[in-house]
Design a protein around this motif. Structure first.
Motif, PDB file in Angstrom:
ATOM      1  N   TRP A  74      46.347  39.849  40.912  1.00 20.63           N
ATOM      2  CA  TRP A  74      45.084  39.190  40.561  1.00 20.63           C
ATOM      3  C   TRP A  74      43.986  39.627  41.535  1.00 20.63           C
ATOM      4  O   TRP A  74      42.867  39.934  41.129  1.00 20.63           O
ATOM      5  N   THR A  75      44.309  39.672  42.817  1.00 22.54           N
ATOM      6  CA  THR A  75      43.355  40.136  43.825  1.00 22.54           C
ATOM      7  C   THR A  75      42.933  41.576  43.520  1.00 22.54           C
ATOM      8  O   THR A  75      41.751  41.921  43.597  1.00 22.54           O
ATOM      9  N   HIS A  76      43.906  42.406  43.168  1.00 22.58           N
ATOM     10  CA  HIS A  76      43.616  43.800  42.838  1.00 22.58           C
ATOM     11  C   HIS A  76      42.702  43.906  41.614  1.00 22.58           C
ATOM     12  O   HIS A  76      41.719  44.651  41.629  1.00 22.58           O
ATOM     13  N   ILE A  77      43.003  43.180  40.559  1.00 20.82           N
ATOM     14  CA  ILE A  77      42.181  43.210  39.343  1.00 20.82           C
ATOM     15  C   ILE A  77      40.752  42.808  39.668  1.00 20.82           C
ATOM     16  O   ILE A  77      39.793  43.448  39.225  1.00 20.82           O
ATOM     17  N   GLN A  78      40.598  41.762  40.466  1.00 26.67           N
ATOM     18  CA  GLN A  78      39.251  41.326  40.845  1.00 26.67           C
ATOM     19  C   GLN A  78      38.544  42.381  41.692  1.00 26.67           C
ATOM     20  O   GLN A  78      37.348  42.626  41.509  1.00 26.67           O
ATOM     21  N   SER A  79      39.266  43.029  42.589  1.00 27.63           N
ATOM     22  CA  SER A  79      38.638  44.005  43.487  1.00 27.63           C
ATOM     23  C   SER A  79      38.186  45.267  42.753  1.00 27.63           C
ATOM     24  O   SER A  79      37.256  45.936  43.187  1.00 27.63           O
ATOM     25  N   THR A  80      38.832  45.592  41.639  1.00 24.14           N
ATOM     26  CA  THR A  80      38.445  46.790  40.882  1.00 24.14           C
ATOM     27  C   THR A  80      37.173  46.567  40.069  1.00 24.14           C
ATOM     28  O   THR A  80      36.563  47.529  39.618  1.00 24.14           O
ATOM     29  N   GLU A  81      36.813  45.311  39.877  1.00 21.18           N
ATOM     30  CA  GLU A  81      35.642  44.930  39.076  1.00 21.18           C
ATOM     31  C   GLU A  81      35.709  45.464  37.645  1.00 21.18           C
ATOM     32  O   GLU A  81      34.682  45.651  36.993  1.00 21.18           O
ATOM     33  N   VAL A  83      36.636  43.915  35.009  1.00 23.05           N
ATOM     34  CA  VAL A  83      36.188  42.918  34.029  1.00 23.05           C
ATOM     35  C   VAL A  83      34.718  43.121  33.701  1.00 23.05           C
ATOM     36  O   VAL A  83      34.334  43.194  32.535  1.00 23.05           O
ATOM     37  N   SER A  84      33.890  43.260  34.717  1.00 28.62           N
ATOM     38  CA  SER A  84      32.462  43.467  34.460  1.00 28.62           C
ATOM     39  C   SER A  84      32.160  44.903  34.044  1.00 28.62           C
ATOM     40  O   SER A  84      31.338  45.137  33.158  1.00 28.62           O
ATOM     41  N   ASN A  91      42.341  36.463  32.716  1.00 27.29           N
ATOM     42  CA  ASN A  91      42.563  35.087  33.162  1.00 27.29           C
ATOM     43  C   ASN A  91      43.448  35.093  34.394  1.00 27.29           C
ATOM     44  O   ASN A  91      44.427  35.841  34.453  1.00 27.29           O
ATOM     45  N   PRO A  92      43.136  34.256  35.386  1.00 25.35           N
ATOM     46  CA  PRO A  92      43.938  34.206  36.612  1.00 25.35           C
ATOM     47  C   PRO A  92      45.364  33.748  36.335  1.00 25.35           C
ATOM     48  O   PRO A  92      45.656  33.206  35.267  1.00 25.35           O
TER      49      PRO A  92
END
Length: 117
Positions: A74-81, A83-84, A91-92
């Motif tokens: 989840w941290t990795h997915i968020q760090s790659t950005e 989603v935007s 979803n977390p």
């Protein structure tokens, strides 16, 4: 008889180059590519990204990727950005009725990935 691995064929949607870049940005290694498709790998898991567009198939296609540390993913997915960058949904981690924590990530074609621990 002994099976060694399964490699699903995942539809890319209408924009194959975008799908290739999406999976590269997500952290998969592209080990083969031609105009018809690509093969991606992460650890010992591989899949074919097929240059194929069929909305009904894509929006009903699901994969489960079993991982060791769902929170790290989840941290990795968020760090790659991604989603935007790709206008996709994620979803977390959440406990699912089938007893696993899962991240749900929908790729640019509409394919639903279940990252589970």
């Amino acid at each position: 008889m002994r099976a060694q691995k399964i490699r699903p064929f995942v539809p890319s949607g209408k924009d194959f180059p975008l799908a290739v870049q999406f999976y590269t940005d997500l952290g998969f290694e592209k080990i083969f590519s031609n105009p018809q498709g690509a093969i991606f790998k992460i650890d010992e898991t591989e899949f074919h990204l097929q240059n194929y567009h069929n909305v009904e198939l894509q929006e009903n296609y699901m994969l489960e990727l079993c991982v060791q540390d769902i929170d790290a993913w989840w941290t990795h997915i968020q760090s790659t950005e991604i989603v935007s960058k790709y206008q996709v949904r994620a979803n977390p981690p959440k406990m699912q009725p089938y007893g696993k924590r899962a991240i749900h990530l929908i790729d640019p074609a509409g394919v639903l990935w279940h990252f589970t621990e």
